[in-house]
Design a protein around this motif. Structure first.
Motif, short mmCIF file in Angstrom:
data_model
loop_
_atom_site.label_atom_id
_atom_site.label_comp_id
_atom_site.label_asym_id
_atom_site.label_seq_id
_atom_site.Cartn_x
_atom_site.Cartn_y
_atom_site.Cartn_z
N SER A 1 44.06 48.46 40.81
CA SER A 1 42.82 48.76 41.53
C SER A 1 41.84 47.59 41.47
CB SER A 1 42.16 50.01 40.93
OG SER A 1 43.03 51.10 41.04
N THR A 2 42.05 46.65 40.57
CA THR A 2 41.14 45.51 40.47
C THR A 2 41.67 44.28 41.20
OG1 THR A 2 42.15 44.61 38.47
CG2 THR A 2 40.47 46.28 38.15
N LEU A 3 42.90 44.36 41.66
CA LEU A 3 43.62 43.16 42.08
C LEU A 3 43.00 42.45 43.29
CD1 LEU A 3 45.87 42.12 40.44
CD2 LEU A 3 47.51 43.27 41.91
N ILE A 4 42.66 43.21 44.32
CA ILE A 4 42.12 42.58 45.54
C ILE A 4 40.75 41.95 45.28
CG2 ILE A 4 41.38 42.97 47.92
CD1 ILE A 4 43.59 45.14 48.07
N PRO A 5 39.81 42.71 44.66
CA PRO A 5 38.51 42.08 44.35
C PRO A 5 38.66 40.89 43.41
CG PRO A 5 38.33 44.45 44.19
CD PRO A 5 39.78 44.16 44.38
N LEU A 6 39.57 40.97 42.45
CA LEU A 6 39.77 39.84 41.54
C LEU A 6 40.29 38.63 42.28
CD1 LEU A 6 41.31 41.00 38.14
CD2 LEU A 6 39.12 39.90 38.56
N PHE A 7 41.26 38.87 43.14
CA PHE A 7 41.83 37.79 43.95
C PHE A 7 40.73 37.12 44.77
CE2 PHE A 7 43.83 36.26 47.90
CZ PHE A 7 44.81 35.44 47.37
N ASN A 8 39.89 37.94 45.37
CA ASN A 8 38.79 37.44 46.18
C ASN A 8 37.79 36.64 45.34
OD1 ASN A 8 37.65 37.31 48.77
ND2 ASN A 8 36.09 38.81 48.17
N PHE B 1 38.32 35.15 42.35
CA PHE B 1 38.89 33.88 41.87
C PHE B 1 39.00 32.87 43.00
CE2 PHE B 1 40.98 36.40 38.29
CZ PHE B 1 40.07 35.93 37.35
N SER C 1 42.19 37.12 32.77
CA SER C 1 42.64 38.47 33.10
C SER C 1 43.43 39.08 31.94
CB SER C 1 43.51 38.46 34.36
OG SER C 1 42.83 37.87 35.42
N THR D 1 50.27 37.11 41.57
CA THR D 1 49.22 37.22 42.57
C THR D 1 48.31 35.98 42.61
OG1 THR D 1 49.22 39.58 42.10
CG2 THR D 1 47.45 38.76 43.49
N ILE E 1 35.90 41.22 35.01
CA ILE E 1 37.32 41.33 35.35
C ILE E 1 37.76 42.77 35.61
CG2 ILE E 1 39.67 40.79 34.55
CD1 ILE E 1 38.31 38.24 34.77
N PRO F 1 35.13 44.71 39.70
CA PRO F 1 36.19 44.87 40.71
C PRO F 1 36.50 46.33 41.04
CG PRO F 1 36.81 43.18 39.15
CD PRO F 1 35.55 43.79 38.62
N LEU F 2 36.40 47.23 40.06
CA LEU F 2 36.66 48.63 40.36
C LEU F 2 35.69 49.17 41.39
CD1 LEU F 2 37.47 50.33 36.94
CD2 LEU F 2 39.02 49.67 38.78
N LEU G 1 33.96 47.25 43.45
CA LEU G 1 34.18 46.49 44.69
C LEU G 1 35.37 47.00 45.49
CD1 LEU G 1 33.46 42.77 43.76
CD2 LEU G 1 32.20 44.25 45.32
N THR G 2 36.40 47.47 44.79
CA THR G 2 37.59 47.91 45.53
C THR G 2 37.23 49.12 46.40
OG1 THR G 2 39.98 48.08 45.33
CG2 THR G 2 38.74 49.56 43.95
N TYR H 1 35.17 47.44 49.28
CA TYR H 1 36.04 46.73 50.22
C TYR H 1 36.87 47.70 51.06
CZ TYR H 1 35.17 42.33 47.70
OH TYR H 1 34.60 41.24 47.13
N TYR I 1 50.19 46.98 46.93
CA TYR I 1 50.48 45.55 46.81
C TYR I 1 51.06 45.00 48.11
CZ TYR I 1 51.35 41.29 44.17
OH TYR I 1 51.31 40.01 43.70
N PHE J 1 49.11 42.11 49.82
CA PHE J 1 49.56 40.73 49.59
C PHE J 1 50.80 40.34 50.39
CE2 PHE J 1 47.01 41.85 45.86
CZ PHE J 1 46.07 40.84 45.93
N GLY K 1 43.94 51.08 46.63
CA GLY K 1 43.64 50.78 45.23
C GLY K 1 42.59 51.72 44.66
#
Lengths: 296, 292
Positions: A140-147, A149, A164, A235, B25, B29-30, B32-33, B36, B250, B254, B266
């Motif tokens: 659940s954090t992956l897309i915002p984290l990617f953005n 970074f 991370s 990722t 980290i 992001p939680l 933000l997801t 988004y 994913y 991606f 997510g």
């Protein structure tokens, strides 16, 4: 065992016949057999992996998968080590793991000390924030984290991976440290205060050295998690230069679909460090896994 | 004493770095997801606010529900297998010689990366040269299944290495809990004439119920998060037959670069995980956790 219970048992023993004891023995035999079969199931796939890492393709495709390698191809190991960037990935895995383990343990020790030994209002809330982290699905954090970074230019940079790892391992590390810190007697820092020590002196000179055993436990648990991590590297890292062993091995296997010997050797190289650590430190690993999961 | 140990500057110095890190980290992001998820955001074009469009699409997306169903199914399987691990642990914790060695052997697969496990089991399942089908054929099975390419069984095939990986982990937890049951309680029950079976089921099991509760959460929520193994073994295929929530998210984000829609998935994953945790706590809550 108290006397009374012992007498009860001997009464029971004399009351039963030899037959019953035989049944008991057979029962135990069957239990051991089941436990043994389970052990074989847990270990044999790894042995099989080791065996096919030493085989030629003719042996893999032409003979029984259970056959022993006729002429062990030890050359598979140096071959994949230098060919598929495996040596580079291995080195990356080592230093990412070490960097993240050190950072995690330092930060977690700080937090646990402040929460268990110092007096402040929000300590419960802050502890809660760290512990809830255990339940968070990292996807659940992956897309915002990617953005994120990407915006701070840390994509394809080891720092994104190390930060991370550290953030996501802090909760479990703090959880393991917590019980140990709570068990340290108050008198120890009281003595420190009376002697005129500052907080920092109490932490670095008195408390931290006491926690060496539990630090070893958290270090080995963190090491296993980081060494095996896949999603973050897959990722955030795109160039071969910065890939770790898990991702590198996965790409390598994808390319060499039919060379089982090479695939086996790569997989073996990726798991050997963990197996060695396990042989040396199995008690700590067992203790850490049990402590990190249940105390919450 | 108190003055030294409530030094604010020191507390800030000890807590803030780690707190800042998990905020940046994990927690930001939680949030933000979820945000988004309200964006039309594909590829490298700038994002555009569209309100609840993605979430509306999500609710009507049969692929999303299919992957959720697979995740929940794996969660139920994982929870059911806890009873087997518990049974094994109870055997180990009774008077078994070598229990320590057994539980360490069982743990070994847990230490390997999911990637290595996925690659190894792909080879075990290999139709022509793998271990499993050769074994089956040796026992006279004529057409052994195509474990990973048959959409009807692929999810079960994936579940086997999951059990293989996690069995030792749960056994270690249960074993530690069972060994923690005090000798005195067991002794008292024995004096009162309880058989070994009664001691196990009526005394030890109720005492380790809180631990069992935690492992149910671990198994269920852990299953909702499964990704690495499935991503490497099947990529969610064939034809989405082994797609789970995380792999669906994913793939959307991606591989297809649907970042907006991926974020919505997510966020749904997060909500379902938290809901599940809350639900289990609620369902298994007892007025008094047993204590003697």
């Amino acid at each position: 065992m108290s006397e009374l219970a012992a007498r009860k048992r001997s009464d029971a023993d004399s009351g039963t016949h030899v037959k019953a004891r035989w049944v008991g023995r057979i029962g135990f035999g069957i239990l051991y057999l089941i436990l043994g079969i389970l052990a074989v199931i847990q270990i044999y796939p790894l042995l099989w992996l080791f065996l096919f890492s030493l085989k030629t393709n003719q042996e893999v495709f032409g003979m029984s998968p259970f056959a022993l390698p006729q002429n062990p191809q030890w050359g598979n190991y140096p071959k994949v080590w230098s060919q598929g960037h495996i040596n580079l990935y291995f080195l990356n895995s080592v230093w990412y793991t070490v960097a993240a383990v050190v950072l995690t343990i330092v930060l977690a020790s700080f937090v646990t000390f402040a929460i268990t030994r110092m007096h402040w209002k929000l300590s419960k809330l802050v502890l809660g924030l760290f512990i809830i982290g255990l339940m968070i699905p990292l996807h659940s954090t992956l897309i915002p984290l990617f953005n994120f970074f990407k915006h701070v230019n840390l994509i394809d940079n080891p720092l994104s991976v190390i930060l991370s790892y550290t953030a996501f391992n802090l909760p479990v590390t703090i959880m393991i440290l917590l019980g140990f810190y709570q068990a340290i007697p108050r008198e120890i820092e009281e003595a420190g205060v009376i002697d005129g020590c500052s907080v920092h002196r109490i932490f670095f000179r008195i408390v931290l050295p006491l926690t060496t055993p539990v630090i070893a436990t958290t270090a080995i648990i963190n090491m296993i998690y980081n060494w095996n991590e896949f999603v973050f590297v897959n990722t955030f890292i795109s160039s071969d230069r910065w890939k770790t062993l898990t991702v590198g091995v996965n790409n390598f296997v994808g390319q060499y679909l039919t060379d089982w010997g090479a695939i086996g050797a790569t997989l073996m190289i990726s798991i050997i460090p963990i197996l060695v650590a396990f042989l040396l430190l199995s008690n700590r690993i067992v203790e850490g896994l049990a402590a990190g999961s249940v105390k919450g | 004493m108190k003055a030294v140990m409530s030094n604010r500057a020191a507390i800030a110095m000890y807590v803030l770095p780690a707190l800042l890190l998990i905020m940046i980290i994990i927690y930001v992001p939680l949030v933000l997801t979820g945000y988004y998820g309200m964006m039309d955001w594909k590829g490298f074009a700038p994002m555009k606010f569209i309100g609840f469009g993605n979430y509306n699409k999500l609710i009507h997306d049969s692929m999303f529900w299919k992957s959720t169903y697979h995740s929940v199914l794996l969660g139920i399987f994982s929870t059911l297998s806890l009873f087997i691990y518990l049974a094994v642990s109870m055997v180990l914790a009774s008077r078994i010689k070598g229990a320590n060695l057994f539980r360490k052997i069982y743990l070994i697969p847990m230490l390997l990366s999911s990637v290595a496990i996925a690659q190894l089991w792909s080879k075990i399942y290999d139709p022509a040269n793998g271990m499993l089908n050769n074994l089956l054929m040796a026992f006279g099975v004529e057409n052994p299944p195509l474990w990973l390419s048959d959409p009807n069984i692929v999810l079960y095939s994936i579940f086997v290495p999951i059990v293989w990986q996690y069995a030792g982990f749960y056994i270690i937890i249960y074993y530690a809990a069972l060994k923690n049951v005090s000798e005195e309680v067991v002794e008292a029950a024995t004096i009162d004439g309880a058989t070994a079976w009664q001691v196990a089921t009526r005394v030890k099991l109720p005492l380790i119920a809180p631990v069992f509760k935690v492992t149910i959460i671990l198994a269920l929520v852990g299953s909702l998060k499964y990704f690495d193994l499935i991503f490497v073994m099947t990529g969610g295929g064939p034809n989405h037959a082994s797609e789970v929530m995380a792999s669906y998210m994913y793939g959307e984000a991606f591989s297809k670069y649907n970042f907006g829609y991926g974020s919505a998935i997510g966020f749904a994953l997060l909500v379902i995980c938290l809901l599940m945790t809350w639900l289990i706590r609620k369902l298994t809550a007892s007025n008094e956790d047993v204590q003697y």
